[in-house]
Design an enzyme around this catalytic site. Structure first.
Site, short mmCIF file in Angstrom:
data_model
loop_
_atom_site.label_atom_id
_atom_site.label_comp_id
_atom_site.label_asym_id
_atom_site.label_seq_id
_atom_site.Cartn_x
_atom_site.Cartn_y
_atom_site.Cartn_z
N PHE A 7 1.19 -6.80 -7.74
CA PHE A 7 2.80 -6.52 -8.60
C PHE A 7 3.44 -7.09 -8.56
CE2 PHE A 7 0.18 -2.84 -8.78
CZ PHE A 7 -0.94 -2.35 -9.82
N GLY A 9 3.85 -10.32 -8.66
CA GLY A 9 3.70 -11.90 -9.79
C GLY A 9 3.05 -13.74 -8.49
N LYS A 10 2.43 -13.07 -7.53
CA LYS A 10 1.57 -14.04 -7.12
C LYS A 10 0.63 -14.68 -7.90
CE LYS A 10 -1.48 -10.90 -4.46
NZ LYS A 10 -0.29 -10.41 -4.82
N GLU A 77 -6.94 -15.08 -4.89
CA GLU A 77 -7.61 -14.14 -4.53
C GLU A 77 -8.13 -14.53 -2.98
OE1 GLU A 77 -5.75 -10.96 -6.00
OE2 GLU A 77 -5.46 -10.89 -7.76
N CYS A 133 9.55 -0.97 -6.03
CA CYS A 133 9.00 -0.03 -5.81
C CYS A 133 9.08 1.28 -7.05
CB CYS A 133 9.56 0.92 -4.09
SG CYS A 133 9.10 2.70 -3.52
N CYS A 166 7.71 0.23 -1.73
CA CYS A 166 8.13 -0.57 0.06
C CYS A 166 7.34 -0.08 0.89
CB CYS A 166 9.58 0.13 -0.51
SG CYS A 166 10.36 1.59 0.38
N CYS A 169 8.27 4.25 1.08
CA CYS A 169 7.95 5.77 0.19
C CYS A 169 6.15 4.94 0.44
CB CYS A 169 7.89 5.13 -1.16
SG CYS A 169 10.00 5.27 -1.31
#
Ligand code: ZN
Length: 186
Positions: A7, A9-10, A77, A133, A166, A169
């Site tokens: 998530f 944005g790669k 990937e 996060c 993060c 968390c």
């Protein structure tokens, strides 16, 4: 190398760079691992729904053969490919091709994916992206495995199985999804 957690944005960044090369009339070819059929079998698709045609393959050696006449090679990937992908990418770069690859730098236990570590070390340029996060809203560098997902180091999944967290968390043990609203947004 374009790396970071899920998530972040790669793939979107990969597609952006490949399109930019195309506008410059450079021949572009894109590969993705066969295992990753989350969004499409014949295209690399970002969460933003941007997409680019790609060839899904298992054996990295195939890239060498197929990439011959192309100047710019995209690989999505890379953590899903066997170790030989590192050698293949280097062989392509050594012949003067521009190789742009994305990969998760860390698995769901926050341990490095070896392919990605090696490629990051050998690459001329590394872009490390962050997500946000879902628990606290700070920049997220980890992919949290959710208890609602499956098992194993490689689990091809999306928001049903992972969420961005993060360092603070994050937990290496699968967790229940974060509450719907961030309680303390920064
Ligand atoms: Zn957090």
């Amino acid at each position: 190398m374009i790396v970071g957690p899920m998530f972040s944005g790669k793939t979107e960044e990969l597609i952006r760079r490949l399109n930019r090369a195309r506008y410059a009339k450079q021949d572009v070819f894109v590969f993705k691992p066969l295992i990753d059929d989350r969004f499409s079998k014949t295209k690399v698709v970002s969460r933003n729904k941007t997409q680019i045609h790609s060839l899904a393959i298992e054996d990295p050696e195939l890239i060498l053969e197929k990439a011959k006449q192309y100047k710019v090679i995209g690989i999505d990937e890379v953590q899903f490919f066997p170790e030989s992908i590192v050698e293949v990418v280097n062989a392509l770069a050594n012949t003067g091709k521009r190789v742009i690859a994305t990969g998760l730098d860390l698995d769901f236990k926050a341990q490095p994916f070896q392919n990605v570590s090696n490629l990051m070390a050998q690459a001329e340029y590394v872009t490390k992206l962050l997500a946000i996060c879902l628990v606290c809203g700070n920049p997220a560098c980890r992919s949290q495995r959710l208890s609602t997902g499956g098992e194993g180091r490689i689990l091809v999944g999306d928001s049903e199985a992972y969420e961005a967290r993060c360092r603070k968390c994050f937990s290496p043990t699968p967790q229940p999804p974060a509450p719907k609203h961030i309680t303390n947004p920064k």
